[in-house]
Design an enzyme around this catalytic site. Structure first.
Site, PDB file in Angstrom:
ATOM      1  N   GLU A  56       1.542   3.332   3.073  1.00 43.95           N
ATOM      2  CA  GLU A  56       2.021   2.690   4.307  1.00 43.95           C
ATOM      3  C   GLU A  56       3.530   2.527   4.159  1.00 43.95           C
ATOM      4  OE1 GLU A  56      -0.452  -0.809   4.714  1.00 43.95           O
ATOM      5  OE2 GLU A  56      -2.262   0.410   4.532  1.00 43.95           O
ATOM      6  N   HIS A  63       0.871  -1.166   0.000  1.00 44.85           N
ATOM      7  CA  HIS A  63       0.000   0.000   0.000  1.00 44.85           C
ATOM      8  C   HIS A  63       0.914   1.223   0.000  1.00 44.85           C
ATOM      9  CE1 HIS A  63      -3.218  -2.802   1.754  1.00 44.85           C
ATOM     10  NE2 HIS A  63      -3.468  -2.588   0.485  1.00 44.85           N
ATOM     11  N   GLU A  78       1.517  -5.500  10.675  1.00 42.00           N
ATOM     12  CA  GLU A  78       1.023  -4.118  10.778  1.00 42.00           C
ATOM     13  C   GLU A  78       1.937  -3.439  11.778  1.00 42.00           C
ATOM     14  OE1 GLU A  78      -1.503  -2.757   9.129  1.00 42.00           O
ATOM     15  OE2 GLU A  78      -2.184  -4.568   8.109  1.00 42.00           O
ATOM     16  N   HIS A 109       2.941  -3.773   6.514  1.00 46.00           N
ATOM     17  CA  HIS A 109       1.894  -2.751   6.342  1.00 46.00           C
ATOM     18  C   HIS A 109       1.898  -1.772   7.514  1.00 46.00           C
ATOM     19  CE1 HIS A 109      -0.650  -4.457   2.979  1.00 46.00           C
ATOM     20  NE2 HIS A 109       0.212  -5.424   3.200  1.00 46.00           N
TER      21      HIS A 109
END
Ligand code: GEM
Ligand code: ZN
EC number: 3.4.17.3
Length: 348
Positions: free
Chosen positions: A89, A86, A308, A216
């Site tokens: 990110e 992404h 994450e 991410h």
């Protein structure tokens, strides 16, 4: 020169020697320069190669670390880290560049732990899977960046919703019989995916990756498969249900290796969410179809988890050093999980 001044200068020099890496956001040209700089500083154990191009023609560069770059050695496992899928990110991208510089430096310092790692494992690092999205997000800067600006590729497609859906086959085969791994690609897959996704699929198919992580941002948790639940519904319906793979125990262990070696992930309370042990099954968080994580596992048996890494998708430059220190040990320990366990008769 006053004593005080000379002490100060010495301290500066010392700091420069122990911390020569700089913490900054790298635009595309800077990223490419950095990869080639590491390549030139550690020519015997690195190689730069491209797996293809983005929609806007940017190269998807990979930096490889190995004691024999460019060749697969018998019993040497292949490992990969992927960042910035992404585009907005960005922490993963910066952490992977730090990791590359760290591995090279510590190799040159003869750090036995890093020597062993490079000797035993073939490490592939793709710092940016979505360089086009990154440039859109970076043009906005860390402060203004909207939640979604730069997330998708230049065709407006979310790359983590763009992989062939093999979960449907898996769930069908579980019920009616049939293989539950090495599930084939659909015939027309190439025409259905974006250039970045196609490049990554061809990459995944040409190396026998056994372990991998996709970096991410937007939360702080180690997420493991499946991402897609059997009764998948979109995120908006708030549907979620725990969807373990047949390798659930191992996946939980791998996710915990990361979260417990991380500075604060294991604590569980982060960004207003609570994840016990800092880990979660993907679908029990929310179900997601056509993601990269499930595809790796179902198509090739590569054990991929999704990390994450920050509440803020585009952290300010001043936060990068703290993030690196919070993630460094975890990035190395996760890599060390692939250390080959040779049968004793093979150990010389
Ligand atoms: C996610 S990926 C991680 C979360 N996975 C599941 N199943 N909840 C995405 O792609 O939406 C979050 C992100 O973008 O970082
Ligand atoms: Zn993401």
């Amino acid at each position: 020169m006053s004593d005080l001044l000379s002490v100060f200068l010495r301290l500066l020099l010392l700091f420069k020697l122990v911390a020569p890496v700089t913490f900054r956001h790298h635009r595309y040209d800077d990223l490419v320069r950095t990869l080639y700089k590491v390549r030139n500083q550690c020519p015997d154990v690195t190689r730069v190669y491209s797996i293809g191009r983005s929609v806007r023609g940017r190269q998807l560069y990979v930096l490889e670390f190995s004691d024999s770059p460019g060749t697969h050695e018998p019993l040497e496992p292949e490992f990969k880290y992927v960042g910035n899928m992404h585009g907005n990110e960005v922490l993963g991208r910066e952490l992977l560049l730090q990791l590359a510089e760290f591995l090279c430096e510590e190799f040159r310092n003869q750090n036995p732990r890093i020597l062993r790692l490079i000797h035993d494992t073939r490490i592939h690092i793709l710092p940016s899977m979505n360089p086009d999205g990154y440039e859109v997000a970076a043009a906005q800067g860390p402060y203004m960046s909207g939640y979604l600006v730069g997330r998708n590729n230049a065709n407006g497609v979310d790359l983590n919703r763009n992989f062939p859906d093999l979960n449907t086959y898996f769930y069908y085969n579980e019920k009616y019989g049939g293989p539950n791994h090495h599930l084939p690609l659909p015939d027309n897959w190439k025409s259905q995916v974006e250039p970045e996704t196609r490049a990554v699929i061809q990459w995944i198919r040409s190396f026998n990756f056994v372990l991998s992580a996709n970096l991410h941002g937007g939360a702080v948790v180690a997420n493991y498969p499946y991402d897609k639940s059997l009764e998948h519904r979109s995120r908006s319906s708030h549907h979620s249900s725990n969807s373990p793979t047949p390798d659930d125990k191992l996946f939980q262990k791998l996710a915990k290796v990361y979260s417990y070696a991380h500075g604060w992930m294991y604590q569980g309370w982060n960004c207003g969410d609570y994840f016990p042990d800092g880990i979660t099954n993907g679908a029990s968080w929310y179900s997601l179809s056509k993601g990269m994580q499930d595809f790796n596992y179902l198509h090739t048996n590569c054990f991929e988890i999704t990390l994450e890494l920050s509440c803020n998708k585009f952290p300010r430059q001043e936060e990068l050093q703290r993030e690196w220190l919070g993630n460094r040990e975890a990035l190395i320990q996760f890599l060390e999980q692939v250390k080959p366990h040779f049968p004793t008769f093979l150990v010389i």
